[in-house]
Design an enzyme around this catalytic site. Structure first.
Site, PDB file in Angstrom:
ATOM      1  N   ASN A 207      79.739 -79.642  31.692  1.00 61.19           N
ATOM      2  CA  ASN A 207      79.625 -79.148  30.326  1.00 61.19           C
ATOM      3  C   ASN A 207      80.287 -77.771  30.261  1.00 61.19           C
ATOM      4  OD1 ASN A 207      77.701 -77.163  31.156  1.00 61.19           O
ATOM      5  ND2 ASN A 207      75.999 -78.582  30.802  1.00 61.19           N
ATOM      6  N   GLU A 210      78.773 -75.030  32.513  1.00 57.00           N
ATOM      7  CA  GLU A 210      79.044 -75.294  33.929  1.00 57.00           C
ATOM      8  C   GLU A 210      80.496 -74.995  34.281  1.00 57.00           C
ATOM      9  OE1 GLU A 210      75.736 -78.911  34.197  1.00 57.00           O
ATOM     10  OE2 GLU A 210      77.862 -79.331  33.803  1.00 57.00           O
ATOM     11  N   ASP A 279      73.656 -87.461  31.326  1.00 55.41           N
ATOM     12  CA  ASP A 279      73.499 -88.679  32.131  1.00 55.41           C
ATOM     13  C   ASP A 279      74.107 -89.878  31.412  1.00 55.41           C
ATOM     14  OD1 ASP A 279      72.012 -87.023  33.773  1.00 55.41           O
ATOM     15  OD2 ASP A 279      70.068 -87.806  33.122  1.00 55.41           O
TER      16      ASP A 279
END
Length: 333
Positions: A207, A210, A279
């Site tokens: 993301n 990150e 996820d």
């Protein structure tokens, strides 16, 4: 016709085997109502409590893979403790194999307990050990993973890294080498600790936060030119085929090393809970990727799937039928 194309695409997921390597955990929930403040301290009192345990972390990726019709195989290390029994019960209830799971008495099974009232998170309690697994556990994990590769046709490998210690730089190097030798695509949902160790993977999906932390940058989401340049530079240095950066309210950036980059805008949603959206995105991306779909369309479908699960409270897998309906209705081929 979009209906035929997407129906055939979603049907094609059904015979795929996806190996998921990473940090599994239990998502535990306490549900109740808050009607008053405690006289003992200025904190809310939760009453009428309901309890529920769900598969979480890399195991939530497995739930998403299963919900999409494919067969997930988990490889991970958990504690040899009471909560590991709860984890195995949840696996059995979902009819998932435990053949890739290593138990270690030096570790604790990760449990994230969320306290929720009226769809609002009041508190989260994390019980975990985040140090890297020891050499003995790493060898046992690799032995189980190699056995899975030898006894199953594996269509893709997902690294689901939550920085809880199961994925080490050594494990990454060995698994990527094995996958490349066997022609198996590798997809990564990274965290900070191992961010720069995933050289030579097929698909890398951080993301925005990150990506900034992993590359030690201070990019702004609104500066798309700088993001594209930084993404392409990182992708070239790491020898990654496809880079996808999720940008929350600004959508998704995706780039193929041999093609053009694109930013897919986000859809307007009624967001209830963003937990587990990443996820879902990596799960949908993996199955679309192995069907040879072009990156821009992967990004659109995965972005749509992530938005759908954000409309639900708590960590939940994608609804395949609902995603199919959205694809048919919103994507023009």
């Amino acid at each position: 016709m979009p209906q035929d194309y997407f129906s055939n695409l979603f049907q094609s997921f059904n015979d795929k085997n996806i190996l998921i390597l990473g940090d599994v955990m239990i998502d535990s929930y306490l549900w109740g109502d808050v009607n008053r403040i405690s006289p003992e301290a200025p904190v809310p009192i939760l009453s009428g409590i309901g309890r529920e345990n769900r598969l979480g972390g890399a195991a939530n990726v497995a739930l998403n893979i299963q919900a999409l019709g494919a067969n997930p195989i988990l490889c991970s290390v958990i504690g040899d403790d009471i909560r590991s029994h709860d984890f195995f019960k949840l696996l059995k209830a979902q009819k998932m194999s435990k053949e890739g799971i290593v138990t270690c008495h030096h570790r604790k099974t990760t449990v994230k307990t969320r306290v929720i009232s009226q769809h609002q998170h009041l508190l989260r309690v994390d019980e975990e050990i985040c140090t890297p697994i020891n050499h003995d556990s790493e060898e046992k994990l690799m032995a189980k993973l190699i056995h899975v590769l030898e006894t199953h046709r594996i269509d893709a490998i997902i690294f689901e890294d939550y920085d809880k210690g199961v994925i080490t730089s050594s494990v990454i190097e060995k698994v990527v080498k094995l996958a490349n030798e066997k022609g198996i695509p590798t997809l990564v949902d990274p965290k900070k600790r191992n961010f720069n160790d995933y050289k030579g993977v097929t698909f890398f999906k951080p993301n925005f936060k990150e990506f900034n932390e992993g590359c030690k940058l201070e990019l702004n989401k609104s500066e798309s030119k700088e993001l594209v340049e930084a993404g392409k530079k990182f992708q070239h240095e790491q020898d990654i085929d496809i880079l996808m950066i999720t940008l929350s309210e600004r959508g998704v950036f995706i780039n193929h090393k041999e093609g053009d980059s694109a930013i897919v805008p986000a859809e307007v949603r009624s967001i209830s809970d963003v937990s587990g959206a990443g996820d879902t995105v990596i799960s949908v991306s993996s199955l679309c990727l192995i069907q040879g779909m072009e990156p821009g369309l992967i990004a659109r479908i995965a972005n749509m799937a992530g938005g759908l699960v954000c409309e639900e409270s708590g960590v939940v897998p994608i609804n395949k039928d609902l995603l199919l309906q959205e694809c048919v209705r919103k994507i023009k081929l």
